[in-house]
Design an enzyme around this catalytic site. Structure first.
Site, short mmCIF file in Angstrom:
data_model
loop_
_atom_site.label_atom_id
_atom_site.label_comp_id
_atom_site.label_asym_id
_atom_site.label_seq_id
_atom_site.Cartn_x
_atom_site.Cartn_y
_atom_site.Cartn_z
CE1 TYR A 124 -12.29 -64.87 8.95
CE2 TYR A 124 -10.92 -62.90 9.03
CZ TYR A 124 -11.12 -64.23 9.33
OH TYR A 124 -10.15 -64.92 10.03
CD GLN A 186 -9.01 -72.21 7.73
OE1 GLN A 186 -8.30 -71.75 6.84
NE2 GLN A 186 -8.54 -72.45 8.93
CG ASN A 209 -4.35 -63.62 8.05
OD1 ASN A 209 -4.96 -63.88 7.01
ND2 ASN A 209 -4.16 -64.50 9.00
CB SER A 233 -4.58 -50.12 9.07
OG SER A 233 -5.65 -49.28 9.27
CD GLN A 255 -4.02 -46.83 11.34
OE1 GLN A 255 -5.01 -46.31 11.83
NE2 GLN A 255 -4.03 -48.04 10.85
CG HIS A 258 -4.59 -50.83 13.77
ND1 HIS A 258 -5.59 -51.67 14.16
CD2 HIS A 258 -5.12 -49.60 13.77
CE1 HIS A 258 -6.68 -50.98 14.40
NE2 HIS A 258 -6.43 -49.71 14.17
CD GLU A 322 -7.43 -47.57 6.48
OE1 GLU A 322 -6.25 -47.68 6.89
OE2 GLU A 322 -8.33 -48.37 6.79
CG HIS A 323 -7.73 -43.61 8.84
ND1 HIS A 323 -7.01 -44.79 8.79
CD2 HIS A 323 -8.99 -43.95 9.20
CE1 HIS A 323 -7.81 -45.79 9.12
NE2 HIS A 323 -9.01 -45.32 9.36
CG ASP A 356 -10.05 -46.20 14.07
OD1 ASP A 356 -10.26 -46.00 12.86
OD2 ASP A 356 -8.91 -46.31 14.55
CD GLU A 410 -25.52 -50.05 -32.24
OE1 GLU A 410 -26.18 -51.00 -31.79
OE2 GLU A 410 -24.82 -49.31 -31.52
CG HIS A 415 -31.58 -54.55 -31.24
ND1 HIS A 415 -30.98 -55.72 -31.59
CD2 HIS A 415 -31.13 -54.27 -29.98
CE1 HIS A 415 -30.19 -56.14 -30.62
NE2 HIS A 415 -30.27 -55.26 -29.62
#
Ligand code: HSO
Ligand code: ZN
Length: 425
Positions: A124, A186, A209, A233, A255, A258, A322-323, A356, A410, A415
């Site tokens: 995506y 969707q 989003n 981010s 950053q 963003h 994250e960074h 990036d 067991e 087995h």
């Protein structure tokens, strides 16, 4: 940016908390979208696209003509840049592939583990305020290297029904042929359940989003794998008195631009560098095209001054950014002591922007503190690992009594029998 001086260790968890976003209302809307797409396929996708974006589409698949037109719109310089970035990402990720090693645990018992590409994956790519065509490279290159057979890409189109040309060019460069003009929840639903035009996939990757994120969470509950839990981010810069204020400010702003919910954190061993960085941020902000976004993001952001570098390292490990950019004299030694981070940038000449886009590492990384337990996207994300074993008669003899003992203890006689019947032959 709020400045905090020597917060007590007991306060760290509080101080480092990311802003909490309640998504319960979003989950309800998204659940309805998923149910509708699952039941009515393409028809539902068409109606939802019209309802949420105003765009009426007859078909979603990007055609060969649209691909050609897009290629002609991308400048030669940008094409070269995309090719260079793609190559570096490929070179770095190709080294993550490894040949299976056969291990003999006892004479006659061979075990090995082989990676197999996830056959069908969905990528995506958000539309939003910036066309993140770099993310196409970050997802499609490792997917191809892993040997995924079917790679589907969904991305929203603009009001004229067009996808950003650089997104299409990047997809072409990575050999992605199925690009669908579908965005939002969707798109996630279409890839998760399949429709007449969109093939169903086993795992879905990519940022988005809050609707996209919620849709990924919900389809995960129905057995479709996702890359990782997502959040806004973020970057943390660890700076001592040797840091270059101009560079640090530029990194924080890169950053902050963003999104309004991006988080930037400055951790330092001295107040004077924090003050210099603040001044630089003000100066550089005025020239940014996305100034309004960055200003809003900065209101969520903090500068924290601590007593010494040991404390600073503990603090950034607790934050699990994250960074993480290390702008300190002993950057290499400090990097060795980092235990929690998505991706680390060492020294004054390693801005996050390079990772990036083009150095070769992946920019799809764990946010929201998930770097304590999750890794960023890599070739591993696109494979599953299958174990194999092969025993000779001698091998089975060597392990028989161990297995029989354990199975009987067991209380699982069948087995034990699976070994005994063979030994009796
Ligand atoms: N910093 C983002 C990735 C990105 N930056 C794409 C520019 N384009 C999340 O790692
Ligand atoms: Zn970025």
């Amino acid at each position: 940016m709020q400045i905090l001086i020597n917060p007590d260790r007991k306060e760290w968890k509080n101080v480092l908390q990311r802003p909490y976003a309640d998504n319960s209302a979003v989950l309800k809307t998204v659940q309805d979208v998923l149910t509708d797409v699952k039941a009515r396929g393409d028809e539902a996708v068409k109606e939802l696209t019209k309802k949420f974006t105003g765009v009426a589409l007859d078909r979603f698949l990007v055609s060969a003509e649209e691909n050609n037109a897009a290629e002609n719109k991308v400048t030669g310089e940008l094409k070269q840049a995309i090719q260079q970035a793609r190559k570096n990402i490929e070179v770095f990720h190709a080294k993550q592939l490894n040949e299976p090693e056969v291990i003999e645990t006892l004479p006659g018992i061979q075990c090995w583990r082989k990676s197999a590409g996830i056959e069908k994956v969905g990528l995506y790519i958000p539309g939003g305020t910036a066309p993140l065509f770099s993310t196409v490279l970050m997802l499609a290159v490792p997917a191809q290297l892993a040997g995924c057979k079917e790679i589907v890409l969904c991305t929203p189109c603009d009001k004229e029904g067009k996808v950003h040309p650089a997104i299409l060019y990047a997809a072409q460069q990575c050999g992605i042929t199925k690009v669908f003009k579908i965005g939002g929840a969707q798109a996630i639903a279409a890839m998760a359940f399949g429709t007449k035009s969109v093939p169903a996939v086993y795992k879905i990757f990519g940022p988005g989003n809050q609707y996209v994120t919620a849709a990924k969470q919900l389809v995960q509950m129905q057995g479709i794998a996702i890359d990782m839990p997502a959040g806004p981010s973020e970057v943390c810069v660890l700076a001592d008195e040797t840091a270059e204020a101009k560079f640090v400010a530029a990194d924080l702003l890169s950053q902050a631009e963003h999104g309004v919910d991006s988080q930037v954190l400055l951790v330092s061993t001295g107040l004077s560098i924090v003050n210099k960085v603040q001044q630089e941020v003000e100066k550089q902000l005025s020239n940014l095209s996305r100034k309004e976004i960055a200003v809003k993001a900065l209101t969520n952001s903090k500068a924290i001054v601590v007593n010494n570098i040991d404390e600073a390292i503990d603090l950034v490990n607790e934050y699990a950014a994250e960074h993480l950019i290390i702008s300190c004299k002993d950057a290499d030694a400090i990097a060795e002591r980092i235990t929690n981070a998505g991706s680390v940038f060492i020294g004054n000449y390693s801005p996050e922007s390079v990772g990036d886009y083009a150095s070769g590492t992946n920019h799809t990384l764990p946010t929201n503190g998930f770097a304590k337990a999750y890794s960023g996207v890599s070739v591993d994300s696109f494979v599953k690992k299958i174990t194999y074993q092969k025993l000779s008669e001698e091998g089975l003899k060597n392990i028989a009594s161990t297995v029989v003992q354990m199975a009987e203890a067991e209380g699982l006689d069948a087995h034990a029998n699976a070994v005994k019947v063979r030994m009796a032959e």
